[in-house]
Structure formats: structure tokens, C-alpha cells
Scaffold this active site. Structure first.
Site, mmCIF file in Angstrom:
data_model
loop_
_atom_site.group_PDB
_atom_site.id
_atom_site.type_symbol
_atom_site.label_atom_id
_atom_site.label_comp_id
_atom_site.label_asym_id
_atom_site.label_seq_id
_atom_site.Cartn_x
_atom_site.Cartn_y
_atom_site.Cartn_z
ATOM 1 N N CYS A 58 0.745 -1.273 -0.058
ATOM 2 C CA CYS A 58 -0.090 0.179 -0.096
ATOM 3 C C CYS A 58 0.911 1.326 0.163
ATOM 4 O O CYS A 58 0.587 2.129 -0.837
ATOM 5 C CB CYS A 58 -0.974 -0.039 1.080
ATOM 6 S SG CYS A 58 -0.148 0.062 2.921
ATOM 7 N N HIS A 107 -2.534 1.019 6.797
ATOM 8 C CA HIS A 107 -2.889 0.950 5.330
ATOM 9 C C HIS A 107 -3.087 2.440 4.997
ATOM 10 O O HIS A 107 -3.461 3.459 5.692
ATOM 11 C CB HIS A 107 -4.354 0.008 5.181
ATOM 12 C CG HIS A 107 -4.617 -0.092 3.819
ATOM 13 N ND1 HIS A 107 -3.599 -0.865 3.139
ATOM 14 C CD2 HIS A 107 -5.768 0.115 3.091
ATOM 15 C CE1 HIS A 107 -4.378 -1.135 1.915
ATOM 16 N NE2 HIS A 107 -5.358 -0.285 2.121
ATOM 17 N N HIS A 123 -5.775 1.523 -3.890
ATOM 18 C CA HIS A 123 -4.864 1.096 -2.799
ATOM 19 C C HIS A 123 -4.347 -0.380 -3.284
ATOM 20 O O HIS A 123 -4.766 -0.991 -4.208
ATOM 21 C CB HIS A 123 -5.511 1.140 -1.745
ATOM 22 C CG HIS A 123 -6.879 0.229 -1.461
ATOM 23 N ND1 HIS A 123 -6.691 -1.025 -0.521
ATOM 24 C CD2 HIS A 123 -7.825 0.332 -2.251
ATOM 25 C CE1 HIS A 123 -7.959 -1.504 -0.665
ATOM 26 N NE2 HIS A 123 -8.584 -0.708 -1.676
#
Length: 163
Positions: A58, A107, A123
Site C-alpha cells: 500500500c 494502511h 490502493h
């Protein structure tokens, strides 16, 4: 079929990306360009710690996209990016802003404000530290971050990127 439509879409995004990269030297396009860079990588596999151009995690996708858009600052983690630049609210977020999840952030994605005003993110998701390009469910994708989505309640901060 879905595969040929995805390939066609990626091809058109790559053509547009090439045009915008050329324009970058003339214009100050940052947020739109970093998003288009990420879009060009839709479908690329997740690999823990990877930062492109073939595999991504990510934060590696964010790093690669920002680098392509001419934003300096170096490779960082989701937690590191969650402390950079200025914070903005969900309602004031724009295409190209970075959205972080968890505290400390675990994240990160790049926000897309859709034509209807709803928000999504691009993502690299679905993987963990044991994922090394071998999980077909872990790849660069678009996911909703709207209220009621899996991600919305996990948003910890949104950051406005500046050069």
C-alpha cells in the site's frame, strides 16, 4: 468480457498518463497525476515491501505514484505518510489526497472523488507480510471509503499532498 475491458481501460489510462507526464514539466499537476499513476497500476499484484513498478504494497503504491508525479519526500510507511502534509476532513477531501487507516496507520490509499461526489480509493490491498505476489486476491484495486463501507470507520486521517 471483464479481462478485456480492464486491459482496454488500463491502456487508455496509460495513454493519458503519458500525456500528463509530458505536461508535468509545464504545469503544476500533482494530485491528478499521482492518482492517474496509481490507476495505471490497477491489477498489479501485492507484494509486501514492494514499491513498483510491477508489484506494490500500500505505501509502495503511494510512494511510486507520488514519485511519478514529481513529489519528493522519499519512501515511507502508512504511519509515516499519516504525519506528512496537512490534514483535511473527509468532506473536504479531494482527488489525490491520501487516506490512512488505523492509529498508528497500517494502511493507505489515494482518494478518488467520483462524479457523483462519492469517495473511493485506489490502493494495494488484500495482502500481509507473507504475501509475495502469489495471492490473486491481493492487488491494486479501487474500493469505496463511503460511510457504511468496510474502510470508512477505520479512517484515521486524510492528508493533502503538496510538493
Amino acid at each position: 468480457n471483464k479481462v478485456s475491458m480492464t486491459a482496454l481501460y488500463r491502456h487508455s489510462v496509460k495513454q493519458r498518463l503519458t500525456q500528463l507526464l509530458w505536461l508535468r514539466s509545464c504545469l503544476k499537476i500533482t494530485t491528478q497525476l499521482n492518482l492517474l499513476c496509481a490507476y495505471a497500476k490497477l491489477g498489479s499484484r501485492y507484494w509486501w515491501g514492494a514499491q513498483g513498478p510491477t508489484y506494490f504494497d500500500c505505501s509502495g503504491l503511494v510512494y511510486w505514484s507520488l514519485k511519478q508525479a514529481g513529489v519528493s519526500g522519499g519512501r515511507d510507511t502508512a504511519a509515516g505518510y499519516s504525519r506528512k502534509w496537512s490534514a483535511v476532513s473527509f468532506a473536504n477531501s479531494k482527488t489525490g489526497d491520501l487516506v490512512c487507516f488505523g492509529s498508528p496507520a497500517y494502511h493507505i490509499g489515494i482518494i478518488v472523488v467520483n462524479s457523483d461526489g462519492s469517495r473511493s480509493m485506489v490502493h494495494a490491498g488484500g495482502g500481509d507480510s507473507s504475501t509475495h505476489g502469489d495471492n490473486p486476491k491481493a492487488y491494486v484495486k479501487v474500493s469505496s471509503i463511503e460511510p457504511g463501507s468496510y474502510y470508512y470507520s477505520r479512517i484515521s486521517t486524510i492528508r493533502r499532498v503538496s510538493k
